[in-house]
Design an enzyme around this catalytic site. Sequence first.
Site, PDB file in Angstrom:
ATOM      1  N   GLY A   1       0.843  -1.194   0.000  1.00  0.00           N
ATOM      2  CA  GLY A   1       0.000   0.000   0.000  1.00  0.00           C
ATOM      3  C   GLY A   1       0.874   1.239   0.000  1.00  0.00           C
ATOM      4  O   GLY A   1       2.052   1.188  -0.350  1.00  0.00           O
TER       5      GLY A   1
ATOM      6  N   GLY B   1       3.269   4.091   1.084  1.00  0.00           N
ATOM      7  CA  GLY B   1       4.322   4.282   2.072  1.00  0.00           C
ATOM      8  C   GLY B   1       4.810   2.981   2.668  1.00  0.00           C
ATOM      9  O   GLY B   1       4.367   1.902   2.299  1.00  0.00           O
TER      10      GLY B   1
ATOM     11  N   HIS C   1       9.492  -4.261  -3.854  1.00  0.00           N
ATOM     12  CA  HIS C   1       8.782  -3.523  -4.911  1.00  0.00           C
ATOM     13  C   HIS C   1       8.954  -2.019  -4.715  1.00  0.00           C
ATOM     14  O   HIS C   1       9.215  -1.285  -5.675  1.00  0.00           O
ATOM     15  CB  HIS C   1       7.301  -3.923  -4.886  1.00  0.00           C
ATOM     16  CG  HIS C   1       6.494  -3.364  -5.994  1.00  0.00           C
ATOM     17  ND1 HIS C   1       5.522  -2.407  -5.787  1.00  0.00           N
ATOM     18  CD2 HIS C   1       6.494  -3.622  -7.322  1.00  0.00           C
ATOM     19  CE1 HIS C   1       4.963  -2.117  -6.950  1.00  0.00           C
ATOM     20  NE2 HIS C   1       5.531  -2.837  -7.899  1.00  0.00           N
TER      21      HIS C   1
ATOM     22  N   ASP D   1       6.755  -4.588 -11.281  1.00  0.00           N
ATOM     23  CA  ASP D   1       5.438  -5.145 -10.963  1.00  0.00           C
ATOM     24  C   ASP D   1       5.412  -6.657 -11.176  1.00  0.00           C
ATOM     25  O   ASP D   1       4.842  -7.402 -10.372  1.00  0.00           O
ATOM     26  CB  ASP D   1       4.355  -4.469 -11.798  1.00  0.00           C
ATOM     27  CG  ASP D   1       4.102  -3.022 -11.396  1.00  0.00           C
ATOM     28  OD1 ASP D   1       4.715  -2.537 -10.418  1.00  0.00           O
ATOM     29  OD2 ASP D   1       3.278  -2.367 -12.067  1.00  0.00           O
TER      30      ASP D   1
END
Length: 122
Positions: free
Chosen positions: A29, A31, A47, A89
Amino acid sequence: SLLEFGRMIKEETGKNPLSSYISYGCYCGWGGQGEPKDDTDRCCFVHDCCYGKLWGCSPKTDIYFYFRKNGAIVCGRGTWCEKQICECDKAAAICFRENLATYKEEYHSYGKSGCTEKSPKC
């Protein structure tokens, strides 16, 4: 963009990306801080680090193209940024799939207040 990433996650894991990964652990999500809680959370940490290396790119909004060859994700044509975002991704979506067995519901909607340890370096 986040749309392609969400589609990749769904294809790789069978899970709804919004309900399953948007607020998982300390790094999935928006931060991130502290020590990743498990291997799925570590996928998100890696990621985030991957996106952090893409100076001048807009990972959340740049649209990229990918396709599947023999079931594997192949990042397609596009600019350097689009291809690199796709690779970040792709790695995360595969990481999520590889760690489905250890996905813990207790880390879903995990409060970031539980993420107070020193953050690891990328």
